[in-house]
Design a protein around this motif. Structure first.
Motif, PDB file in Angstrom:
ATOM      1  N   ILE A   4      12.232 -23.298 -56.892  1.00 28.78           N
ATOM      2  CA  ILE A   4      12.637 -23.138 -58.292  1.00 28.78           C
ATOM      3  C   ILE A   4      13.063 -21.701 -58.578  1.00 28.78           C
ATOM      4  CG2 ILE A   4      11.817 -23.208 -60.686  1.00 28.78           C
ATOM      5  CD1 ILE A   4      10.037 -25.588 -59.788  1.00 28.78           C
ATOM      6  N   LEU A   8      16.872 -20.665 -59.716  1.00 29.52           N
ATOM      7  CA  LEU A   8      17.162 -20.015 -60.994  1.00 29.52           C
ATOM      8  C   LEU A   8      17.707 -18.595 -60.827  1.00 29.52           C
ATOM      9  CD1 LEU A   8      14.106 -21.257 -63.055  1.00 29.52           C
ATOM     10  CD2 LEU A   8      16.462 -22.092 -63.161  1.00 29.52           C
ATOM     11  N   CYS A  11      21.268 -18.625 -59.494  1.00 28.73           N
ATOM     12  CA  CYS A  11      22.161 -19.043 -60.577  1.00 28.73           C
ATOM     13  C   CYS A  11      22.432 -17.879 -61.518  1.00 28.73           C
ATOM     14  CB  CYS A  11      21.553 -20.215 -61.334  1.00 28.73           C
ATOM     15  SG  CYS A  11      22.539 -20.764 -62.744  1.00 28.73           S
ATOM     16  N   TRP A  12      21.378 -17.204 -61.929  1.00 28.19           N
ATOM     17  CA  TRP A  12      21.495 -16.087 -62.864  1.00 28.19           C
ATOM     18  C   TRP A  12      22.358 -14.964 -62.300  1.00 28.19           C
ATOM     19  CZ3 TRP A  12      21.322 -14.806 -67.648  1.00 28.19           C
ATOM     20  CH2 TRP A  12      21.123 -13.494 -68.040  1.00 28.19           C
ATOM     21  N   TRP A  28      27.271 -20.111 -55.847  1.00 28.07           N
ATOM     22  CA  TRP A  28      25.855 -20.299 -56.171  1.00 28.07           C
ATOM     23  C   TRP A  28      25.137 -21.029 -55.037  1.00 28.07           C
ATOM     24  CZ3 TRP A  28      23.834 -24.129 -60.380  1.00 28.07           C
ATOM     25  CH2 TRP A  28      22.449 -24.027 -60.478  1.00 28.07           C
TER      26      TRP A  28
END
Length: 61
Positions: A4, A8, A11-12, A28
């Motif tokens: 996770i 995340l 992605c950020w 990504w």
């Protein structure tokens, strides 16, 4: 947890660097494939010490 967090964070950071472009998903996914094994290894190595530290901080001595 490493899955996770890697998902995340990649992605950020990809979004910060590229914005929403046509190649966003490609970049990504490449970043994630590289980051997840590193994050899993770091979590595996550091996990026991982090748990010990957490126990010390939260114990009611």
């Amino acid at each position: 947890m490493s899955f996770i967090l890697s998902l995340l964070m990649t992605c950020w950071v990809t979004w910060i660097n590229l914005g929403w472009s046509e190649s966003f998903i490609t970049h990504w996914s490449k970043a994630f494939v590289l980051a997840w094994p590193a994050a899993a290894l770091i979590a595996f190595i550091c996990g026991p010490e982090v748990q010990k530290l957490t126990q010390k901080i939260t114990s009611n001595k």
